[in-house]
Design a protein around this motif. Sequence first.
Motif, PDB file in Angstrom:
ATOM      1  N   LYS A   6       1.978   1.314 -18.172  1.00 54.18           N
ATOM      2  CA  LYS A   6       2.698   2.593 -18.130  1.00 54.18           C
ATOM      3  C   LYS A   6       1.724   3.749 -17.891  1.00 54.18           C
ATOM      4  O   LYS A   6       2.051   4.710 -17.197  1.00 54.18           O
ATOM      5  CB  LYS A   6       3.462   2.801 -19.434  1.00 54.18           C
ATOM      6  N   TRP A   7       0.534   3.653 -18.477  1.00 54.83           N
ATOM      7  CA  TRP A   7      -0.479   4.688 -18.300  1.00 54.83           C
ATOM      8  C   TRP A   7      -0.898   4.800 -16.841  1.00 54.83           C
ATOM      9  O   TRP A   7      -0.949   5.891 -16.268  1.00 54.83           O
ATOM     10  CB  TRP A   7      -1.677   4.367 -19.197  1.00 54.83           C
ATOM     11  N   PHE A   8      -1.167   3.641 -16.218  1.00 53.40           N
ATOM     12  CA  PHE A   8      -1.506   3.650 -14.795  1.00 53.40           C
ATOM     13  C   PHE A   8      -0.334   4.159 -13.963  1.00 53.40           C
ATOM     14  O   PHE A   8      -0.519   4.880 -12.979  1.00 53.40           O
ATOM     15  CB  PHE A   8      -1.898   2.243 -14.327  1.00 53.40           C
ATOM     16  N   GLY A   9       0.890   3.766 -14.348  1.00 55.69           N
ATOM     17  CA  GLY A   9       2.064   4.212 -13.609  1.00 55.69           C
ATOM     18  C   GLY A   9       2.209   5.719 -13.599  1.00 55.69           C
ATOM     19  O   GLY A   9       2.563   6.321 -12.574  1.00 55.69           O
ATOM     20  N   THR A  10       1.925   6.357 -14.729  1.00 54.83           N
ATOM     21  CA  THR A  10       2.003   7.817 -14.818  1.00 54.83           C
ATOM     22  C   THR A  10       0.983   8.474 -13.897  1.00 54.83           C
ATOM     23  O   THR A  10       1.289   9.452 -13.196  1.00 54.83           O
ATOM     24  CB  THR A  10       1.761   8.275 -16.271  1.00 54.83           C
ATOM     25  N   ILE A  11      -0.234   7.938 -13.887  1.00 56.23           N
ATOM     26  CA  ILE A  11      -1.280   8.478 -13.018  1.00 56.23           C
ATOM     27  C   ILE A  11      -0.913   8.277 -11.546  1.00 56.23           C
ATOM     28  O   ILE A  11      -1.076   9.174 -10.718  1.00 56.23           O
ATOM     29  CB  ILE A  11      -2.631   7.808 -13.334  1.00 56.23           C
ATOM     30  N   GLU A  12      -0.386   7.098 -11.213  1.00 50.93           N
ATOM     31  CA  GLU A  12      -0.014   6.804  -9.826  1.00 50.93           C
ATOM     32  C   GLU A  12       1.125   7.697  -9.350  1.00 50.93           C
ATOM     33  O   GLU A  12       1.158   8.097  -8.181  1.00 50.93           O
ATOM     34  CB  GLU A  12       0.367   5.327  -9.684  1.00 50.93           C
ATOM     35  N   ASP A  13       2.087   8.016 -10.234  1.00 48.36           N
ATOM     36  CA  ASP A  13       3.198   8.883  -9.845  1.00 48.36           C
ATOM     37  C   ASP A  13       2.687  10.235  -9.355  1.00 48.36           C
ATOM     38  O   ASP A  13       3.183  10.782  -8.363  1.00 48.36           O
ATOM     39  CB  ASP A  13       4.148   9.093 -11.030  1.00 48.36           C
ATOM     40  N   THR A  14       1.699  10.767 -10.047  1.00 46.72           N
ATOM     41  CA  THR A  14       1.126  12.069  -9.659  1.00 46.72           C
ATOM     42  C   THR A  14       0.233  11.931  -8.430  1.00 46.72           C
ATOM     43  O   THR A  14       0.352  12.702  -7.470  1.00 46.72           O
ATOM     44  CB  THR A  14       0.315  12.663 -10.828  1.00 46.72           C
ATOM     45  N   THR A  15      -0.659  10.936  -8.460  1.00 48.41           N
ATOM     46  CA  THR A  15      -1.654  10.818  -7.393  1.00 48.41           C
ATOM     47  C   THR A  15      -1.027  10.399  -6.069  1.00 48.41           C
ATOM     48  O   THR A  15      -1.510  10.795  -4.999  1.00 48.41           O
ATOM     49  CB  THR A  15      -2.740   9.809  -7.790  1.00 48.41           C
ATOM     50  N   SER A  16       0.027   9.598  -6.115  1.00 44.89           N
ATOM     51  CA  SER A  16       0.661   9.139  -4.876  1.00 44.89           C
ATOM     52  C   SER A  16       1.167  10.320  -4.053  1.00 44.89           C
ATOM     53  O   SER A  16       1.049  10.332  -2.818  1.00 44.89           O
ATOM     54  CB  SER A  16       1.802   8.172  -5.173  1.00 44.89           C
ATOM     55  N   ILE A  17       1.726  11.329  -4.716  1.00 39.15           N
ATOM     56  CA  ILE A  17       2.226  12.515  -4.008  1.00 39.15           C
ATOM     57  C   ILE A  17       1.070  13.242  -3.325  1.00 39.15           C
ATOM     58  O   ILE A  17       1.176  13.662  -2.163  1.00 39.15           O
ATOM     59  CB  ILE A  17       2.942  13.450  -5.001  1.00 39.15           C
ATOM     60  N   ILE A  18      -0.043  13.361  -4.041  1.00 43.34           N
ATOM     61  CA  ILE A  18      -1.211  14.060  -3.501  1.00 43.34           C
ATOM     62  C   ILE A  18      -1.800  13.299  -2.320  1.00 43.34           C
ATOM     63  O   ILE A  18      -2.096  13.880  -1.258  1.00 43.34           O
ATOM     64  CB  ILE A  18      -2.274  14.246  -4.599  1.00 43.34           C
ATOM     65  N   LEU A  19      -1.970  11.986  -2.476  1.00 40.90           N
ATOM     66  CA  LEU A  19      -2.604  11.194  -1.420  1.00 40.90           C
ATOM     67  C   LEU A  19      -1.704  11.040  -0.193  1.00 40.90           C
ATOM     68  O   LEU A  19      -2.195  10.976   0.934  1.00 40.90           O
ATOM     69  CB  LEU A  19      -3.007   9.821  -1.959  1.00 40.90           C
ATOM     70  N   LYS A  20      -0.407  10.990  -0.392  1.00 43.20           N
ATOM     71  CA  LYS A  20       0.509  10.940   0.755  1.00 43.20           C
ATOM     72  C   LYS A  20       0.365  12.211   1.593  1.00 43.20           C
ATOM     73  O   LYS A  20       0.423  12.167   2.832  1.00 43.20           O
ATOM     74  CB  LYS A  20       1.951  10.761   0.277  1.00 43.20           C
ATOM     75  N   GLU A  21       0.169  13.330   0.932  1.00 45.85           N
ATOM     76  CA  GLU A  21      -0.032  14.594   1.645  1.00 45.85           C
ATOM     77  C   GLU A  21      -1.386  14.593   2.366  1.00 45.85           C
ATOM     78  O   GLU A  21      -1.493  15.107   3.492  1.00 45.85           O
ATOM     79  CB  GLU A  21       0.049  15.759   0.661  1.00 45.85           C
ATOM     80  N   VAL A  22      -2.397  14.015   1.741  1.00 45.79           N
ATOM     81  CA  VAL A  22      -3.715  13.912   2.388  1.00 45.79           C
ATOM     82  C   VAL A  22      -3.619  13.062   3.647  1.00 45.79           C
ATOM     83  O   VAL A  22      -4.158  13.420   4.704  1.00 45.79           O
ATOM     84  CB  VAL A  22      -4.754  13.320   1.414  1.00 45.79           C
ATOM     85  N   VAL A  23      -2.929  11.930   3.558  1.00 44.41           N
ATOM     86  CA  VAL A  23      -2.771  11.047   4.721  1.00 44.41           C
ATOM     87  C   VAL A  23      -1.992  11.761   5.828  1.00 44.41           C
ATOM     88  O   VAL A  23      -2.306  11.617   7.020  1.00 44.41           O
ATOM     89  CB  VAL A  23      -2.066   9.736   4.306  1.00 44.41           C
ATOM     90  N   LYS A  24      -0.995  12.531   5.446  1.00 46.69           N
ATOM     91  CA  LYS A  24      -0.161  13.240   6.426  1.00 46.69           C
ATOM     92  C   LYS A  24      -0.928  14.370   7.107  1.00 46.69           C
ATOM     93  O   LYS A  24      -0.888  14.512   8.336  1.00 46.69           O
ATOM     94  CB  LYS A  24       1.074  13.802   5.730  1.00 46.69           C
ATOM     95  N   THR A  25      -1.647  15.167   6.316  1.00 44.05           N
ATOM     96  CA  THR A  25      -2.319  16.352   6.863  1.00 44.05           C
ATOM     97  C   THR A  25      -3.767  16.109   7.247  1.00 44.05           C
ATOM     98  O   THR A  25      -4.379  16.933   7.923  1.00 44.05           O
ATOM     99  CB  THR A  25      -2.294  17.494   5.825  1.00 44.05           C
ATOM    100  N   LYS A  26      -4.322  14.990   6.765  1.00 41.72           N
ATOM    101  CA  LYS A  26      -5.729  14.644   6.977  1.00 41.72           C
ATOM    102  C   LYS A  26      -6.652  15.734   6.412  1.00 41.72           C
ATOM    103  O   LYS A  26      -7.721  16.027   6.960  1.00 41.72           O
ATOM    104  CB  LYS A  26      -6.022  14.386   8.449  1.00 41.72           C
ATOM    105  N   THR A  27      -6.222  16.277   5.292  1.00 43.65           N
ATOM    106  CA  THR A  27      -6.953  17.361   4.644  1.00 43.65           C
ATOM    107  C   THR A  27      -6.959  17.157   3.135  1.00 43.65           C
ATOM    108  O   THR A  27      -5.925  16.850   2.542  1.00 43.65           O
ATOM    109  CB  THR A  27      -6.300  18.725   4.967  1.00 43.65           C
TER     110      THR A  27
END
Length: 349
Positions: free
Chosen positions: A61-82
Amino acid sequence: MSEKKKQHYVPKFYLKFFSIKHNQKHIKLCLKKSGEIIHQADLASQAQESYFYGKDLEREKWFGTIEDTTSIILKEVVKTKTLPKNNSDDYYWIWLFILLQAYRTRAHADEFNDIIDKTMKTAMKFESQFKDFEYDKYFFAYDDAIEKTMDILLKSLPMMRDMQIKLLLNKTTEEIITSDNPVSKYNQFLESRKFPFGHNGMASKGLQILYPLAPDLMLLMYDPKIYKVGNRKQFSQIVINEKDVGVLNLLTCLYANKVLYSTNNVTDFHFEQLLENSTKFKNQKKLELKYYDPVTNYDETKSVIVQHHKTPYMLNLNLSFVKQTQHAKSYKLSGYYSEIRDESYRNKR
């Protein structure tokens, strides 16, 4: 409970960046040991084990909470390459995620238990009651090795705050691959100095941590006192060339535990070449132990000091986007068994 039984040590959202035709359901894989290739493997079943983090689900559950937040950030990085703004909250979520990924895999748990086993057996050989012990029949290990390694990591995070993150951009026709142990470590600085001991400890001077993010993106965490990566104020879209991609993929292959992953744009022949090229380096990374004669304590018990370090992969890495700083060029090695980024840590020991 059953839906949490399969616990991923490489997140599904991350593997989807390498999915076939962006369908997010299938991924191409190559088995490292046999070379067998599966062109449309089920993505959801990759890099996971039943109750890998335990049946109490607390760590899951601890990893899941971190992944929920980080996935949004990294998806934006992959999209914008920034990357997010330097030193922002989002930036440090990526910083934390990279480090957690390095310490949460099956490969890392097995490596940790290998250290435990060999250290225990080395110390036991000094005790007379174990003179007839059949060492080859037993393996000493923690059932909760991941719990132990996570505790070590979390207590050590402050010494990683100086590490800088930048985003590398691959515009070549060769794609970046990933694996079931995607984070790799290197140290061009200590390699260039022919340093004979460990290169890749968390506090090592010149440490470099590489994390494939997508077929065209790689995250690099590095020691900014030792390396210049791109321009000083350039944190994203640092362009890498085809030779860079080749050696970075080779490093990913060496660090992989059992499986390499990619989109279907990576050819079978490319995987075959990668596995063949990796054979000349695969025996470089190994555990080395050094022990000292037992010493008698004040209560007349005896103690044995066992020192260990992992020999690093030495590829004679030459990356087009990395240069050593003037500090690195003028730095004199300390003569200790480790070279520490922040000398204040060494002075406290």
